[in-house]
Design a protein around this motif. Structure first.
Motif, PDB file in Angstrom:
ATOM      1  N   MET A   1       0.985  -1.247  -0.012  1.00 45.99           N
ATOM      2  CA  MET A   1       0.017   0.108  -0.124  1.00 45.99           C
ATOM      3  C   MET A   1       0.966   1.224  -0.008  1.00 45.99           C
ATOM      4  SD  MET A   1      -3.193   0.917   2.698  1.00 45.99           S
ATOM      5  CE  MET A   1      -3.743   2.647   2.759  1.00 45.99           C
ATOM      6  N   PHE A   2       1.679   1.707   1.130  1.00 51.04           N
ATOM      7  CA  PHE A   2       2.475   2.546   1.124  1.00 51.04           C
ATOM      8  C   PHE A   2       3.899   2.331   0.491  1.00 51.04           C
ATOM      9  CE2 PHE A   2       0.031   3.499   5.176  1.00 51.04           C
ATOM     10  CZ  PHE A   2      -0.772   4.841   4.651  1.00 51.04           C
ATOM     11  N   THR A   3       4.661   3.349   0.057  1.00 55.17           N
ATOM     12  CA  THR A   3       5.939   3.209  -0.514  1.00 55.17           C
ATOM     13  C   THR A   3       6.749   4.131   0.618  1.00 55.17           C
ATOM     14  OG1 THR A   3       5.185   3.191  -2.733  1.00 55.17           O
ATOM     15  CG2 THR A   3       7.554   3.682  -2.220  1.00 55.17           C
ATOM     16  N   VAL A   4       7.834   3.328   0.825  1.00 55.39           N
ATOM     17  CA  VAL A   4       8.854   3.891   1.778  1.00 55.39           C
ATOM     18  C   VAL A   4      10.163   4.157   1.032  1.00 55.39           C
ATOM     19  CG1 VAL A   4      10.226   3.400   4.037  1.00 55.39           C
ATOM     20  CG2 VAL A   4       8.103   2.249   3.878  1.00 55.39           C
ATOM     21  N   GLU A   5      10.450   5.514   1.094  1.00 57.03           N
ATOM     22  CA  GLU A   5      11.573   6.075   0.531  1.00 57.03           C
ATOM     23  C   GLU A   5      12.491   6.712   1.529  1.00 57.03           C
ATOM     24  OE1 GLU A   5      10.649   8.910  -2.775  1.00 57.03           O
ATOM     25  OE2 GLU A   5      10.394   6.944  -4.028  1.00 57.03           O
ATOM     26  N   LYS A   6      13.672   6.961   1.285  1.00 57.10           N
ATOM     27  CA  LYS A   6      14.490   7.885   2.387  1.00 57.10           C
ATOM     28  C   LYS A   6      13.754   9.213   3.031  1.00 57.10           C
ATOM     29  CE  LYS A   6      18.887  10.144   3.054  1.00 57.10           C
ATOM     30  NZ  LYS A   6      19.969  10.809   2.445  1.00 57.10           N
ATOM     31  N   GLU A   7      13.500   9.165   4.156  1.00 61.55           N
ATOM     32  CA  GLU A   7      12.911  10.064   4.887  1.00 61.55           C
ATOM     33  C   GLU A   7      11.226  10.429   4.525  1.00 61.55           C
ATOM     34  OE1 GLU A   7      15.453  13.418   5.066  1.00 61.55           O
ATOM     35  OE2 GLU A   7      17.174  12.506   5.846  1.00 61.55           O
ATOM     36  N   ARG A   8      10.647   9.346   4.023  1.00 56.59           N
ATOM     37  CA  ARG A   8       9.348   9.621   3.825  1.00 56.59           C
ATOM     38  C   ARG A   8       8.468   8.393   3.613  1.00 56.59           C
ATOM     39  NH1 ARG A   8       7.365  11.863  -2.153  1.00 56.59           N
ATOM     40  NH2 ARG A   8       8.321  10.411  -3.400  1.00 56.59           N
ATOM     41  N   VAL A   9       7.333   8.395   3.844  1.00 56.01           N
ATOM     42  CA  VAL A   9       6.305   7.318   3.343  1.00 56.01           C
ATOM     43  C   VAL A   9       5.245   7.743   2.808  1.00 56.01           C
ATOM     44  CG1 VAL A   9       4.968   5.459   4.403  1.00 56.01           C
ATOM     45  CG2 VAL A   9       7.091   5.724   5.626  1.00 56.01           C
ATOM     46  N   PHE A  10       4.673   7.203   1.554  1.00 56.17           N
ATOM     47  CA  PHE A  10       3.786   8.039   0.808  1.00 56.17           C
ATOM     48  C   PHE A  10       2.917   7.037   0.167  1.00 56.17           C
ATOM     49  CE2 PHE A  10       7.198   7.492  -1.896  1.00 56.17           C
ATOM     50  CZ  PHE A  10       6.545   7.084  -3.127  1.00 56.17           C
ATOM     51  N   LEU A  11       1.717   7.276  -0.349  1.00 57.75           N
ATOM     52  CA  LEU A  11       0.694   6.552  -0.977  1.00 57.75           C
ATOM     53  C   LEU A  11       0.451   7.465  -2.149  1.00 57.75           C
ATOM     54  CD1 LEU A  11      -1.455   4.311  -1.382  1.00 57.75           C
ATOM     55  CD2 LEU A  11      -2.942   5.792  -0.292  1.00 57.75           C
ATOM     56  N   ASP A  39      -4.372  14.280   1.067  1.00 61.16           N
ATOM     57  CA  ASP A  39      -5.224  14.951  -0.010  1.00 61.16           C
ATOM     58  C   ASP A  39      -6.671  14.967   0.440  1.00 61.16           C
ATOM     59  OD1 ASP A  39      -5.006  15.903  -2.939  1.00 61.16           O
ATOM     60  OD2 ASP A  39      -6.921  14.872  -2.669  1.00 61.16           O
ATOM     61  N   GLU A  40      -7.177  15.776   0.235  1.00 62.18           N
ATOM     62  CA  GLU A  40      -8.733  16.075   0.542  1.00 62.18           C
ATOM     63  C   GLU A  40      -9.642  14.988   0.035  1.00 62.18           C
ATOM     64  OE1 GLU A  40     -10.583  19.873  -0.444  1.00 62.18           O
ATOM     65  OE2 GLU A  40      -8.898  20.990   0.556  1.00 62.18           O
ATOM     66  N   SER A  41      -9.215  14.365  -0.952  1.00 65.95           N
ATOM     67  CA  SER A  41      -9.997  13.371  -1.756  1.00 65.95           C
ATOM     68  C   SER A  41      -9.922  12.016  -0.931  1.00 65.95           C
ATOM     69  CB  SER A  41      -9.790  12.897  -2.924  1.00 65.95           C
ATOM     70  OG  SER A  41      -8.505  12.490  -3.107  1.00 65.95           O
ATOM     71  N   GLN A  42      -8.951  11.902   0.078  1.00 67.04           N
ATOM     72  CA  GLN A  42      -8.625  10.795   0.850  1.00 67.04           C
ATOM     73  C   GLN A  42      -8.799  10.816   2.403  1.00 67.04           C
ATOM     74  OE1 GLN A  42      -7.643   7.712  -0.931  1.00 67.04           O
ATOM     75  NE2 GLN A  42      -8.231   9.000  -2.684  1.00 67.04           N
ATOM     76  N   ARG A  43      -9.196  12.031   2.887  1.00 65.99           N
ATOM     77  CA  ARG A  43      -9.423  12.332   4.220  1.00 65.99           C
ATOM     78  C   ARG A  43     -10.485  11.310   4.652  1.00 65.99           C
ATOM     79  NH1 ARG A  43      -8.093  18.818   4.099  1.00 65.99           N
ATOM     80  NH2 ARG A  43      -5.760  18.260   3.559  1.00 65.99           N
ATOM     81  N   GLY A  44     -10.580  11.297   5.977  1.00 66.91           N
ATOM     82  CA  GLY A  44     -11.562  10.185   6.601  1.00 66.91           C
ATOM     83  C   GLY A  44     -11.448   8.842   6.443  1.00 66.91           C
ATOM     84  N   LYS A  45     -10.281   8.549   5.806  1.00 66.91           N
ATOM     85  CA  LYS A  45      -9.965   7.004   5.642  1.00 66.91           C
ATOM     86  C   LYS A  45      -8.813   6.309   6.741  1.00 66.91           C
ATOM     87  CE  LYS A  45     -11.091   7.256   0.799  1.00 66.91           C
ATOM     88  NZ  LYS A  45     -10.746   6.968  -0.630  1.00 66.91           N
ATOM     89  N   GLY A  46      -8.774   7.545   7.388  1.00 63.56           N
ATOM     90  CA  GLY A  46      -7.644   6.717   8.770  1.00 63.56           C
ATOM     91  C   GLY A  46      -6.039   6.994   7.983  1.00 63.56           C
ATOM     92  N   LEU A  47      -5.881   7.284   6.820  1.00 58.03           N
ATOM     93  CA  LEU A  47      -4.431   7.366   6.345  1.00 58.03           C
ATOM     94  C   LEU A  47      -3.451   8.127   7.119  1.00 58.03           C
ATOM     95  CD1 LEU A  47      -5.309   7.691   2.549  1.00 58.03           C
ATOM     96  CD2 LEU A  47      -4.530   5.611   3.685  1.00 58.03           C
ATOM     97  N   ALA A  48      -3.640   9.460   7.839  1.00 60.04           N
ATOM     98  CA  ALA A  48      -2.688   9.834   8.576  1.00 60.04           C
ATOM     99  C   ALA A  48      -2.191   8.944   9.661  1.00 60.04           C
ATOM    100  CB  ALA A  48      -3.316  11.203   9.035  1.00 60.04           C
ATOM    101  N   GLU A  49      -3.067   8.292  10.486  1.00 59.58           N
ATOM    102  CA  GLU A  49      -2.903   7.430  11.493  1.00 59.58           C
ATOM    103  C   GLU A  49      -2.067   6.141  10.888  1.00 59.58           C
ATOM    104  OE1 GLU A  49      -4.685   5.147  15.141  1.00 59.58           O
ATOM    105  OE2 GLU A  49      -6.100   5.395  13.663  1.00 59.58           O
ATOM    106  N   LYS A  50      -2.122   5.632   9.734  1.00 61.35           N
ATOM    107  CA  LYS A  50      -1.494   4.566   9.063  1.00 61.35           C
ATOM    108  C   LYS A  50      -0.203   5.257   8.723  1.00 61.35           C
ATOM    109  CE  LYS A  50      -5.678   2.255   7.539  1.00 61.35           C
ATOM    110  NZ  LYS A  50      -6.255   1.781   6.414  1.00 61.35           N
ATOM    111  N   LEU A  51       0.125   6.356   8.317  1.00 60.34           N
ATOM    112  CA  LEU A  51       1.421   7.000   8.061  1.00 60.34           C
ATOM    113  C   LEU A  51       2.352   7.081   9.341  1.00 60.34           C
ATOM    114  CD1 LEU A  51       0.277   9.730   5.365  1.00 60.34           C
ATOM    115  CD2 LEU A  51       1.732   7.750   5.021  1.00 60.34           C
ATOM    116  N   VAL A  52       1.640   7.566  10.457  1.00 59.91           N
ATOM    117  CA  VAL A  52       2.514   7.557  11.646  1.00 59.91           C
ATOM    118  C   VAL A  52       2.714   6.282  12.140  1.00 59.91           C
ATOM    119  CG1 VAL A  52       2.115   8.352  13.975  1.00 59.91           C
ATOM    120  CG2 VAL A  52       1.225   9.792  12.280  1.00 59.91           C
TER     121      VAL A  52
END
Length: 90
Positions: A1-11, A39-52
């Motif tokens: 799901m997420f991609t991990v790179e140097k100093e970041r994790v992203f979708l 992104d506004e289109s993805q809010r409310g899905k718990g993505l911020a918590e999953k990133l943390v």
């Protein structure tokens, strides 16, 4: 799901970053988690918590300490005191 790179994790979806968390190294084993974006289109899905949680797993695996300068990350750690051992103590 997420991609991990140097100093970041992203979708990424359709070539666009829709969620991301960033950090910088302050010292060899200390990271400053300084930005969380969903992104506004993805809010409310718990993505911020999953990133943390992804950063927390990286920190545990690599024995890193965290400085939570991003307000979302700071609030997350305030609500989860059981994770305080990961934080840099003043």
């Amino acid at each position: 799901m997420f991609t991990v790179e140097k100093e970041r994790v992203f979708l990424e979806e359709e070539g666009k970053i829709v969620a991301e968390i960033n950090w910088v190294f302050l010292e060899e084993k200390v990271i400053d988690v300084n930005r969380t974006f969903v992104d506004e289109s993805q809010r409310g899905k718990g993505l911020a918590e999953k990133l943390v949680l992804a950063v927390i797993e990286i920190a545990k695996k690599e024995e890193l300490k965290i400085v939570p300068s991003c307000s979302y990350v700071e609030n997350y750690f305030n609500k989860h005191e059981e994770l305080s051992s990961l934080l840099v103590t003043p």
